[in-house]
Design an enzyme around this catalytic site. Structure first.
Site, mmCIF file in Angstrom:
data_model
loop_
_atom_site.group_PDB
_atom_site.id
_atom_site.type_symbol
_atom_site.label_atom_id
_atom_site.label_comp_id
_atom_site.label_asym_id
_atom_site.label_seq_id
_atom_site.Cartn_x
_atom_site.Cartn_y
_atom_site.Cartn_z
ATOM 1 N N LYS A 1 0.858 -1.182 0.000
ATOM 2 C CA LYS A 1 0.000 0.000 0.000
ATOM 3 C C LYS A 1 0.890 1.226 0.000
ATOM 4 C CE LYS A 1 -3.778 -2.149 2.525
ATOM 5 N NZ LYS A 1 -4.531 -2.148 3.794
ATOM 6 N N GLU A 2 0.448 2.233 -0.762
ATOM 7 C CA GLU A 2 1.144 3.515 -0.757
ATOM 8 C C GLU A 2 0.134 4.628 -0.547
ATOM 9 O OE1 GLU A 2 3.129 3.624 -4.592
ATOM 10 O OE2 GLU A 2 1.483 4.752 -5.470
ATOM 11 N N LYS B 1 4.069 15.128 -7.289
ATOM 12 C CA LYS B 1 3.329 14.184 -6.449
ATOM 13 C C LYS B 1 4.331 13.303 -5.719
ATOM 14 C CE LYS B 1 -0.135 11.862 -8.283
ATOM 15 N NZ LYS B 1 -0.883 10.864 -9.084
#
Length: 168
Positions: free
Chosen positions: A70-71, A83
């Protein structure tokens, strides 16, 4: 042990057009379509593409290093066209990393071209320092190339439509 690696490519589209993909969740769709053998799926667990968005990336069975991770987007700056995302679960954190951060930037070169830059910053615990060898810019370079091809295809089709309509 702290490290950083970076790579950039030039794309013959305006920076604003590149940011329409990089600065939104469109990039996840482009990446998923462009890397079907390397990436099983990308799920948006929360958010709308701005800071705070959490993605889960799942790799195909048989991936030698990771099954999923997960990021979280920590920065999405629409003015600077930048970003940042950090791994918050799995993958590099399971290998002894304290930090694994990806930064994507769109830098205007001219009215019709830009530079896309990807940077990885990482911090790995001393006892896991050998795992720093798993850090590679290559996956991000592939993502930038897929995004560039997508952007060029869209840009060229818009130019063709403009030429067609102005010629009629």
């Amino acid at each position: 042990m702290f490290g950083t690696i970076s790579e950039e490519i030039e794309v013959n589209v305006p920076a604003s057009k590149a940011w329409e993909v990089y600065g939104t969740l469109k990039l996840t769709k482009v990446v998923a379509e462009g890397l079907p053998d390397a990436l099983d799926k990308i799920e948006v667990l929360q958010g709308d593409g701005n800071a705070g968005t959490v993605l889960k990336l799942t790799f195909p069975p048989g991936n030698p290093v990771f099954t999923s991770y997960k990021e979280k987007f920590t920065i999405v700056d629409h003015v600077k066209k930048m970003k940042e995302a950090e791994v918050i679960e799995g993958a590099y954190l399971d290998l002894g990393f304290n930090l694994y951060r990806i930064r994507l930037e769109i830098i205007e070169k001219s009215a019709h071209s830009c530079i896309t830059r990807a940077t990885i910053e990482y911090d790995v615990k001393e006892e896991a320092a050998a795992n720093a060898s798993f850090v590679s810019i290559e996956p991000l370079l592939n993502i930038m190339k897929i995004a560039a091809n997508h952007l060029l295809k869209i840009n060229n089709s818009q130019i063709s439509e403009f030429v067609y309509f102005t010629a009629c």
